[in-house]
Every structure is written in C-alpha cells, then in structure tokens.
Design an enzyme around this catalytic site. Sequence first.
Site, PDB file in Angstrom:
ATOM      1  N   TYR A 139      34.535  50.880  50.564  1.00  0.00           N
ATOM      2  CA  TYR A 139      34.865  50.060  49.391  1.00  0.00           C
ATOM      3  C   TYR A 139      35.960  50.746  48.580  1.00  0.00           C
ATOM      4  O   TYR A 139      36.977  50.137  48.226  1.00  0.00           O
ATOM      5  CB  TYR A 139      33.627  49.838  48.518  1.00  0.00           C
ATOM      6  CG  TYR A 139      33.971  49.358  47.126  1.00  0.00           C
ATOM      7  CD1 TYR A 139      34.418  48.058  46.908  1.00  0.00           C
ATOM      8  CD2 TYR A 139      33.872  50.211  46.024  1.00  0.00           C
ATOM      9  CE1 TYR A 139      34.763  47.618  45.631  1.00  0.00           C
ATOM     10  CE2 TYR A 139      34.206  49.778  44.752  1.00  0.00           C
ATOM     11  CZ  TYR A 139      34.650  48.480  44.560  1.00  0.00           C
ATOM     12  OH  TYR A 139      34.993  48.049  43.297  1.00  0.00           O
ATOM     13  N   LYS A 175      23.427  41.446  40.906  1.00  0.00           N
ATOM     14  CA  LYS A 175      23.922  42.544  41.735  1.00  0.00           C
ATOM     15  C   LYS A 175      22.810  43.359  42.384  1.00  0.00           C
ATOM     16  O   LYS A 175      23.070  44.214  43.227  1.00  0.00           O
ATOM     17  CB  LYS A 175      24.829  43.464  40.906  1.00  0.00           C
ATOM     18  CG  LYS A 175      26.106  42.772  40.445  1.00  0.00           C
ATOM     19  CD  LYS A 175      26.984  43.688  39.622  1.00  0.00           C
ATOM     20  CE  LYS A 175      27.552  44.826  40.437  1.00  0.00           C
ATOM     21  NZ  LYS A 175      28.499  45.647  39.656  1.00  0.00           N
TER      22      LYS A 175
END
Length: 317
Positions: A139, A175
């Site tokens: 990421y 999330k």
Amino acid sequence: MIVVTGAAGFIGSNLVKQLNAMGRNDIIAVDDLTDGTQMFNLADCEIADYLDKDDFIKQIKAGDFDNKLEVIFHQGACSSTTEWDGKFMMANNFEYSKTLLHYSQANNCQFIYASSASVYGGSEKFIEQRELEKPLNVYAYSKFLFDQYVRQQKLTGQVAGLRYFNVYGPREQHKGGMASVAFHFNNQINTNGVCRLFEGVDGYENGQQLRDFVFVEDVVKVNLWLWQNPSVSGIYNCGTGQAQSFNDVANAVIAYHGKGHIEYIPFPDKLKGAYQSYTQADLTQLRAAGYQGEFKTVEQAVPEYLDWLKTQHFIGQ
C-alpha cells in the site's frame, strides 16, 4: 462540477459533508459500494450523482467529462496496509491515479489527492524528501510510486498531494480493523471497560509508541484550502506536527467515559519490522505554502469524536 472519489469512505464523505456546508451540492460521488454499509456515510449528504469507480474511469477515458470538472478530490484507494496483492494495489491505487492526473492536466481541472505518511516507513524524519521515503508494505509503495510519478511530470495546472498521518474521526466505522485506535478504544470501553494496547517495541515503553494523530475535520480543512488556492502545487505532510502516544488516546477515551483502564498485550510477530513506532509530520512545507490553520490535539478532538459516536447506530453493533 466537483468530483470526490472515495466519497463513501472516511475522508471522502467528510469532504462531501463540508462541501455541502459551503453551499456546494454539484458533486459527483465516486466509490465502490460493494460494502453497502458505506452508504450511511453519504445518507445525510447532498450530491448530484453517484458513479461506481470503474464506470467513472471508463467515462473519463471516453472523454465524457472533458472540460466539465472544476476539481477532483481523489481520496479513493485500497487503504489496507495488510493487503499484499501487489497487482490489485497497483491497478487500484497507482494506475487509477495516473489516469485522473492526466485527465486533470489536459482539462484545466484542479487535482488534489490523498498520499500517505506510510511512504516514510521506518524513517525517523518525516520531511517530503526522496531519501526519507522507505515504504514497508505494498500500500505504502503504491502511494510512494504515485508521488514519484507526480514529481516527474511537467505540470500545467494544480496538483497537490497530502500525506495523511493517523487520521481519526466521524465516518470511519466501516473500516473495521483499519479504523483508528480512538474508534476501537471507545468500543472496548463500552464493551468491557478495558483499552488494549500493544506492549513496548523498538525501545518504546508499553503504549508509548508515538503517532501523529490528526482529526479528520482538520484534514478536510487542508484539502479545501488547497482547492481555494489553485496556485499551490506540491506534496505536503498532513498531520498536527506533534506526535502523541497511544496511551494519550486511551486516556482521552477513558477520561471521556469516566471509567475504564489500560491493558497491554504482546506485540504481534507479524507486525515486527513492518510497523511505524513513531510518526510526526514536519509541517514546514505546508506552512511555507501558506496554510495557517491550527490542528486539534487528541485531548481536544477525541471528546468531539466520541460525542458524535454516541449519536450513531451502526449495522452489526
């Protein structure tokens, strides 16, 4: 017309809400609503249209939006630091961002995008310089790579990237495990009165690992300031400039509830070598660009956040 990608996500939905407060409803919300619970983040917002992220990028490539957009706030990405599918991450984060960048440059459209403090990895300094950028996961690498790509372009219009530090606040509930520690500590106190923090690692005492925790309201303000200052381009840190400990966050949650205590748990082996024990934004470049806004401390913002959480009921809770 304004586009917000990741509009049903954490920072994106807060941006849409604040744009509404400024009188702007001509917003195209772009996202992937495979997780349908994210619609709650947009349910109290005003938008002109919603487009799936794949449909949006097809229309961008087809020229459907040529010379029709004022600004793109590009907040959409796979933001999981535990995702190791590099092919997926490159397509979703890097290639998608490149397409929007080139569209913006060709169509006189401001482009303000989300980078990440994760690009610094294990660095001990957090300044927007190549030699300090050492991503520890795919990421972070995808964000780092796009920043590098932007740096190599000959820009004709505004392009501004914000390296978000540890953002917390309303509309992050979807999330799950990637939500902020403030969110999780609040749930833990409500469940059994115990905040669970990692034991010490990398020379830090229990719970004393330091992060630059920044309230989402302040992050939105920086995005909007960039939009209102189109001559400002560059890559900027977006944090408070003052690191605080995980203990500070836990104690703010405990103080808010007037109950609870901290329990320290072993540091997971799987995170060793891939964990930032210290982050603190250097705001020199952001201040030099002209941003003068203040940033709230954990002690100031956590009670505001928990006040908001008290008014919410989330699916599955």
